[in-house]
Design a protein around this motif. Sequence first.
Motif, PDB file in Angstrom:
ATOM      1  N   LYS A  55     -64.958  64.199 -41.538  1.00 27.07           N
ATOM      2  CA  LYS A  55     -64.535  65.376 -42.300  1.00 27.07           C
ATOM      3  C   LYS A  55     -64.116  66.504 -41.357  1.00 27.07           C
ATOM      4  CE  LYS A  55     -67.257  64.508 -46.436  1.00 27.07           C
ATOM      5  NZ  LYS A  55     -68.291  65.020 -47.344  1.00 27.07           N
ATOM      6  N   GLN A  56     -64.874  66.698 -40.292  1.00 30.22           N
ATOM      7  CA  GLN A  56     -64.520  67.732 -39.326  1.00 30.22           C
ATOM      8  C   GLN A  56     -63.219  67.383 -38.612  1.00 30.22           C
ATOM      9  OE1 GLN A  56     -65.975  70.733 -38.958  1.00 30.22           O
ATOM     10  NE2 GLN A  56     -64.234  71.160 -37.638  1.00 30.22           N
ATOM     11  N   GLN A  57     -63.015  66.110 -38.332  1.00 26.07           N
ATOM     12  CA  GLN A  57     -61.785  65.678 -37.676  1.00 26.07           C
ATOM     13  C   GLN A  57     -60.578  65.894 -38.582  1.00 26.07           C
ATOM     14  OE1 GLN A  57     -62.107  61.716 -36.141  1.00 26.07           O
ATOM     15  NE2 GLN A  57     -60.510  62.051 -34.632  1.00 26.07           N
ATOM     16  N   ILE A  58     -60.747  65.726 -39.889  1.00 23.94           N
ATOM     17  CA  ILE A  58     -59.663  65.993 -40.839  1.00 23.94           C
ATOM     18  C   ILE A  58     -59.264  67.460 -40.769  1.00 23.94           C
ATOM     19  CG2 ILE A  58     -59.131  66.172 -43.310  1.00 23.94           C
ATOM     20  CD1 ILE A  58     -60.799  63.608 -43.710  1.00 23.94           C
ATOM     21  N   VAL A  59     -60.251  68.348 -40.749  1.00 24.06           N
ATOM     22  CA  VAL A  59     -59.960  69.785 -40.660  1.00 24.06           C
ATOM     23  C   VAL A  59     -59.291  70.109 -39.326  1.00 24.06           C
ATOM     24  CG1 VAL A  59     -61.011  72.082 -40.570  1.00 24.06           C
ATOM     25  CG2 VAL A  59     -61.810  70.411 -42.245  1.00 24.06           C
ATOM     26  N   GLY A  65     -51.717  70.840 -37.003  1.00 23.48           N
ATOM     27  CA  GLY A  65     -50.381  70.590 -37.526  1.00 23.48           C
ATOM     28  C   GLY A  65     -50.137  69.182 -38.051  1.00 23.48           C
ATOM     29  N   SER A  66     -51.154  68.346 -38.131  1.00 21.61           N
ATOM     30  CA  SER A  66     -50.970  67.003 -38.670  1.00 21.61           C
ATOM     31  C   SER A  66     -50.878  67.066 -40.188  1.00 21.61           C
ATOM     32  CB  SER A  66     -52.144  66.097 -38.289  1.00 21.61           C
ATOM     33  OG  SER A  66     -52.205  65.926 -36.903  1.00 21.61           O
ATOM     34  N   GLY A  67     -50.004  66.280 -40.744  1.00 20.10           N
ATOM     35  CA  GLY A  67     -49.860  66.213 -42.182  1.00 20.10           C
ATOM     36  C   GLY A  67     -50.852  65.239 -42.790  1.00 20.10           C
ATOM     37  N   VAL A  68     -50.890  65.200 -44.112  1.00 21.88           N
ATOM     38  CA  VAL A  68     -51.837  64.338 -44.812  1.00 21.88           C
ATOM     39  C   VAL A  68     -51.570  62.876 -44.478  1.00 21.88           C
ATOM     40  CG1 VAL A  68     -52.635  63.583 -47.085  1.00 21.88           C
ATOM     41  CG2 VAL A  68     -52.220  65.997 -46.659  1.00 21.88           C
ATOM     42  N   ARG A  69     -50.307  62.471 -44.502  1.00 23.38           N
ATOM     43  CA  ARG A  69     -49.992  61.069 -44.200  1.00 23.38           C
ATOM     44  C   ARG A  69     -50.386  60.693 -42.782  1.00 23.38           C
ATOM     45  NH1 ARG A  69     -43.995  60.986 -46.666  1.00 23.38           N
ATOM     46  NH2 ARG A  69     -44.568  61.071 -48.850  1.00 23.38           N
ATOM     47  N   ASP A  70     -50.195  61.613 -41.863  1.00 27.07           N
ATOM     48  CA  ASP A  70     -50.567  61.378 -40.468  1.00 27.07           C
ATOM     49  C   ASP A  70     -52.077  61.183 -40.344  1.00 27.07           C
ATOM     50  OD1 ASP A  70     -50.153  61.136 -37.739  1.00 27.07           O
ATOM     51  OD2 ASP A  70     -50.331  63.293 -37.384  1.00 27.07           O
ATOM     52  N   ASP A  84     -59.313  66.116 -50.732  1.00 27.55           N
ATOM     53  CA  ASP A  84     -60.604  66.606 -51.214  1.00 27.55           C
ATOM     54  C   ASP A  84     -61.331  67.401 -50.129  1.00 27.55           C
ATOM     55  OD1 ASP A  84     -62.678  66.725 -53.244  1.00 27.55           O
ATOM     56  OD2 ASP A  84     -63.816  65.384 -51.932  1.00 27.55           O
ATOM     57  N   VAL A  85     -61.328  66.895 -48.904  1.00 27.86           N
ATOM     58  CA  VAL A  85     -61.987  67.608 -47.797  1.00 27.86           C
ATOM     59  C   VAL A  85     -61.305  68.956 -47.560  1.00 27.86           C
ATOM     60  CG1 VAL A  85     -62.365  67.581 -45.299  1.00 27.86           C
ATOM     61  CG2 VAL A  85     -62.892  65.566 -46.650  1.00 27.86           C
ATOM     62  N   LEU A  86     -59.983  68.970 -47.564  1.00 29.60           N
ATOM     63  CA  LEU A  86     -59.260  70.229 -47.330  1.00 29.60           C
ATOM     64  C   LEU A  86     -59.477  71.216 -48.466  1.00 29.60           C
ATOM     65  CD1 LEU A  86     -55.934  68.880 -45.832  1.00 29.60           C
ATOM     66  CD2 LEU A  86     -57.886  69.877 -44.637  1.00 29.60           C
ATOM     67  N   ARG A  87     -59.559  70.725 -49.693  1.00 25.55           N
ATOM     68  CA  ARG A  87     -59.796  71.600 -50.834  1.00 25.55           C
ATOM     69  C   ARG A  87     -61.177  72.243 -50.732  1.00 25.55           C
ATOM     70  NH1 ARG A  87     -62.511  70.726 -55.173  1.00 25.55           N
ATOM     71  NH2 ARG A  87     -62.500  68.474 -54.937  1.00 25.55           N
ATOM     72  N   ALA A 150     -48.345  77.901 -45.675  1.00 29.45           N
ATOM     73  CA  ALA A 150     -49.146  78.241 -46.849  1.00 29.45           C
ATOM     74  C   ALA A 150     -49.340  76.993 -47.694  1.00 29.45           C
ATOM     75  CB  ALA A 150     -48.453  79.321 -47.675  1.00 29.45           C
ATOM     76  N   TYR A 151     -50.388  77.006 -48.523  1.00 29.13           N
ATOM     77  CA  TYR A 151     -50.598  75.904 -49.457  1.00 29.13           C
ATOM     78  C   TYR A 151     -51.343  76.422 -50.685  1.00 29.13           C
ATOM     79  CZ  TYR A 151     -55.326  75.706 -47.561  1.00 29.13           C
ATOM     80  OH  TYR A 151     -56.589  76.021 -47.157  1.00 29.13           O
TER      81      TYR A 151
END
Length: 167
Positions: A55-59, A65-70, A84-87, A150-151
């Motif tokens: 989860k920390q690595q996702i953040v 600058g990595s995208g979701v697919r990446d 879900d983690v980003l939300r 932004a998101y």
Amino acid sequence: MALVHVQCPQCQRIDVVQYGQQANGTQRYRCNNPDCPRTIFLLQYQDKGRLPAVKQQIVDMTLNGSGVRDIVRVLRVSSATVIDVLRKKAPAVKQVNERLLHTLDPPQVDVILRQVGATEMDEMWSFVGSKSQQRWLWHAIDHHTGQILAYVFGTREDETFLKLKEL
């Protein structure tokens, strides 16, 4: 019979008790420390996306600058897990190291403001429970650098787009 002390992965205390089993038979544990934010945990997770380190690595990857697919491809987790983690982490995630800023003198801090020439906006969706409960992630990125500008999470309606445009 061997006695194995189980430590809470959050607070590292051994005041832990067994707390039933999951449907697949995996033992659950509960931390009895009232100050610990994590009460129920497993020793070994089947799903990599549940590990706190992942989860920390996702953040971290998102901030770099990595995208979701990446992120999905590199960490081998689902896109729903990444979203879900980003939300959940969105209120706490900042691209500025505020602790470092408070230790620096104002003359030492360089702030670079630049106008973005070209912006790309896109949306992606996932669902919660059933496909009738869709959740949309709208995001804007800098065309040249790939940096997230932004998101917004919301429905696929004009008002959600206008919130993104406002940001």
